[in-house]
Design a protein around this motif. Structure first.
Motif, PDB file in Angstrom:
ATOM      1  N   GLN A 105      -6.930 -11.574 -30.561  1.00 18.44           N
ATOM      2  CA  GLN A 105      -8.034 -11.057 -29.744  1.00 18.44           C
ATOM      3  C   GLN A 105      -7.546 -10.216 -28.627  1.00 18.44           C
ATOM      4  OE1 GLN A 105     -11.589 -13.519 -29.282  1.00 18.44           O
ATOM      5  NE2 GLN A 105     -10.824 -14.953 -30.832  1.00 18.44           N
ATOM      6  N   VAL A 106      -6.591 -10.754 -27.840  1.00 16.96           N
ATOM      7  CA  VAL A 106      -6.162 -10.093 -26.657  1.00 16.96           C
ATOM      8  C   VAL A 106      -5.610  -8.704 -27.080  1.00 16.96           C
ATOM      9  CG1 VAL A 106      -4.226 -10.313 -24.662  1.00 16.96           C
ATOM     10  CG2 VAL A 106      -5.991 -12.270 -25.173  1.00 16.96           C
ATOM     11  N   ALA A 107      -4.478  -8.814 -27.944  1.00 22.25           N
ATOM     12  CA  ALA A 107      -3.751  -7.851 -28.355  1.00 22.25           C
ATOM     13  C   ALA A 107      -4.562  -6.617 -29.033  1.00 22.25           C
ATOM     14  CB  ALA A 107      -2.799  -8.284 -29.715  1.00 22.25           C
ATOM     15  N   GLU A 108      -5.651  -6.999 -29.732  1.00 23.22           N
ATOM     16  CA  GLU A 108      -6.540  -5.863 -30.343  1.00 23.22           C
ATOM     17  C   GLU A 108      -7.311  -5.441 -29.282  1.00 23.22           C
ATOM     18  OE1 GLU A 108      -8.716  -7.707 -33.856  1.00 23.22           O
ATOM     19  OE2 GLU A 108      -6.773  -7.741 -34.878  1.00 23.22           O
ATOM     20  N   HIS A 109      -7.785  -6.010 -28.419  1.00 22.01           N
ATOM     21  CA  HIS A 109      -8.664  -5.459 -27.253  1.00 22.01           C
ATOM     22  C   HIS A 109      -7.783  -4.381 -26.378  1.00 22.01           C
ATOM     23  CE1 HIS A 109     -10.879  -5.216 -23.510  1.00 22.01           C
ATOM     24  NE2 HIS A 109      -9.979  -5.885 -22.866  1.00 22.01           N
TER      25      HIS A 109
ATOM     26  N   ARG B 128     -13.332  -9.063 -18.810  1.00 25.61           N
ATOM     27  CA  ARG B 128     -13.999  -8.643 -17.370  1.00 25.61           C
ATOM     28  C   ARG B 128     -13.097  -7.756 -16.766  1.00 25.61           C
ATOM     29  NH1 ARG B 128     -12.940 -14.749 -17.045  1.00 25.61           N
ATOM     30  NH2 ARG B 128     -14.933 -15.716 -17.266  1.00 25.61           N
ATOM     31  N   GLY B 129     -12.972  -7.590 -15.669  1.00 26.11           N
ATOM     32  CA  GLY B 129     -12.505  -6.386 -14.866  1.00 26.11           C
ATOM     33  C   GLY B 129     -11.213  -5.876 -14.774  1.00 26.11           C
ATOM     34  N   SER B 130     -10.228  -6.895 -15.514  1.00 29.13           N
ATOM     35  CA  SER B 130      -8.778  -6.739 -15.087  1.00 29.13           C
ATOM     36  C   SER B 130      -8.248  -5.800 -16.315  1.00 29.13           C
ATOM     37  CB  SER B 130      -7.955  -8.059 -15.375  1.00 29.13           C
ATOM     38  OG  SER B 130      -8.178  -8.872 -16.333  1.00 29.13           O
ATOM     39  N   THR B 131      -8.909  -5.389 -17.213  1.00 28.22           N
ATOM     40  CA  THR B 131      -8.540  -4.277 -18.377  1.00 28.22           C
ATOM     41  C   THR B 131      -9.218  -3.191 -18.450  1.00 28.22           C
ATOM     42  OG1 THR B 131      -9.890  -5.633 -20.021  1.00 28.22           O
ATOM     43  CG2 THR B 131      -7.531  -6.279 -19.799  1.00 28.22           C
ATOM     44  N   ALA B 132      -8.398  -2.106 -18.942  1.00 24.58           N
ATOM     45  CA  ALA B 132      -8.972  -0.864 -18.924  1.00 24.58           C
ATOM     46  C   ALA B 132      -7.932   0.018 -19.596  1.00 24.58           C
ATOM     47  CB  ALA B 132      -9.071  -0.071 -17.234  1.00 24.58           C
ATOM     48  N   PRO B 133      -8.391   1.461 -19.831  1.00 24.56           N
ATOM     49  CA  PRO B 133      -7.532   2.096 -20.519  1.00 24.56           C
ATOM     50  C   PRO B 133      -6.269   2.399 -19.603  1.00 24.56           C
ATOM     51  CG  PRO B 133      -9.624   3.091 -20.742  1.00 24.56           C
ATOM     52  CD  PRO B 133      -9.759   1.859 -19.919  1.00 24.56           C
ATOM     53  N   PRO B 134      -4.956   2.873 -20.335  1.00 22.25           N
ATOM     54  CA  PRO B 134      -3.876   3.038 -19.556  1.00 22.25           C
ATOM     55  C   PRO B 134      -3.981   4.179 -18.809  1.00 22.25           C
ATOM     56  CG  PRO B 134      -3.610   3.257 -21.997  1.00 22.25           C
ATOM     57  CD  PRO B 134      -4.909   2.718 -21.772  1.00 22.25           C
ATOM     58  N   PRO B 135      -3.204   4.326 -17.650  1.00 23.22           N
ATOM     59  CA  PRO B 135      -3.188   5.668 -17.086  1.00 23.22           C
ATOM     60  C   PRO B 135      -2.614   6.671 -17.696  1.00 23.22           C
ATOM     61  CG  PRO B 135      -1.429   4.240 -16.035  1.00 23.22           C
ATOM     62  CD  PRO B 135      -2.158   3.448 -17.189  1.00 23.22           C
ATOM     63  N   HIS B 136      -2.808   7.825 -17.447  1.00 21.72           N
ATOM     64  CA  HIS B 136      -2.120   8.976 -18.261  1.00 21.72           C
ATOM     65  C   HIS B 136      -0.913   9.203 -17.705  1.00 21.72           C
ATOM     66  CE1 HIS B 136      -5.780  10.122 -20.302  1.00 21.72           C
ATOM     67  NE2 HIS B 136      -6.713  10.085 -19.142  1.00 21.72           N
TER      68      HIS B 136
END
Length: 338
Positions: A172-176, A329-337
């Motif tokens: 689940q972590v990896a797919e997220h 929660r808030g610690s994951t987001a799309p990677p930086p460009h």
């Protein structure tokens, strides 16, 4: 054989072998070494075979009323996880008139120093974490009805194993993270020789291998904030493209990773997404709050205790791993460009 008996008893075996019932119990329970001579043990085995004697495992293991106590063997109590396991186990135990004694094995120190000569002196059965296997051996807890937690079902010491579905949690972590667009991963792995941590590494590598263009590096750290801080600092300073996602084996490791990221001038999650595993209280005490896998530790303890009661009563324990789920929660987001 006793008159009217439909099956031979241990008393019949004792009479045929010319020994006491206690000696029969020791030999057929494979606890005779150092207490019964080899020729005597062989005589008991021959008599049992000749009479067709089969021990009543349910009666032998159902030692209810002797101590009505179960030993819960855990690693050092450094998080609330095992405290919650204890709470769940104790709740089910109390419903059946049992008490639970907690036996921690301090990490790096070995088992607590001889609180008793053997688990058999104080308990009717044992529930043990695979992380505390050394303590289990030291107190001879593997000579009692035993249920293992977080343990390889194929190589477990216990009569039964109870596991959380950690493989699915890591999936689940990896797919997220993959869905967010991450392709450069760092695994902050617990430096603990235990099956439960080995399967985290295997599950992560297997899932990322299914997605072309991903890279995975590994850094190992003891389960401590300072250890995770040092390992993450070293990994982030290594040559080559910096990882954009950091998968931690434990929430405490994630806290150390946060500190390392900030020291390196990186923002979580803008520059580096971080995930944990456990959903301890500290997961919501840090900022941003941690994306992690929630493990139901109390249910884990309850299932462990129910499995032990089943083993002691000669029943088949409930099968199947305990489900876990990702809390975003808030610690994951799309990677930086780049």
């Amino acid at each position: 054989m006793a008159r009217g008996s439909t099956r031979p008893t241990s008393r019949d075996v004792a009479q045929a072998a010319g020994v006491s019932q206690a000696a029969v119990s020791l030999v057929l329970g494979d606890k005779w070494r150092g207490r019964v001579s080899e020729p005597t043990a062989q005589r008991v085995r021959d008599a049992a075979r000749r009479l067709g004697y089969r021990p009543n495992l349910a009666a032998r293991n159902l030692r209810l009323g002797r101590t009505r106590t179960v030993l819960l063997v855990v690693p050092a109590l450094t998080t609330e996880f095992f405290a919650e396991v204890y709470t769940g186990a104790a709740r089910v135990a109390a419903q059946h008139g049992f008490g639970v004694v907690l036996y921690p094995s301090p990490e790096g120190v070995g088992p607590a120093r001889d609180p008793f000569a053997s688990a058999q002196a104080v308990a009717d059965g044992v529930i043990a974490s695979s992380m505390a296997a050394d303590a289990l051996t030291a107190i001879r807890g593997d000579q009692l009805p035993l249920v293992m937690l977080d343990s390889d079902p194929e190589g477990s010491l216990g009569a039964a194993t109870v596991n959380l579905d950690i493989t699915d949690g890591i999936r689940q972590v990896a797919e997220h993270l993959l869905a967010l667009g991450h392709r450069r991963f760092l695994h902050l792995a617990a430096d603990v020789p235990s099956w439960t941590f080995e399967i985290r590494a295997r599950a992560l590598a297997a899932r990322l291998a299914d997605t072309p263009g991903t890279t995975l590096r590994t850094a190992r750290a003891p389960i401590s904030v300072d250890g995770a801080l040092a390992a993450t600092e070293t990994a982030l300073a290594a040559p080559g493209p910096r990882p954009t996602a950091l998968v931690c084996d434990d929430d405490k490791l994630a806290v150390g990773a946060y500190k390392a990221a900030r020291r390196a001038g990186l923002r979580v999650p803008d520059d580096l997404s971080v995930t944990g595993l456990d959903d301890l209280g500290l997961a919501t005490a840090i900022d941003p709050e941690l994306t992690t896998v929630r493990l139901d530790a109390e249910l884990f303890g309850e299932r462990g205790m129910r499995a032990l009661l089943a083993v002691m009563e000669g029943r088949t324990p409930e099968e199947g791993d305990i489900p876990v789920h990702l809390v975003v929660r808030g610690s994951t987001a799309p990677p930086p460009h780049d």
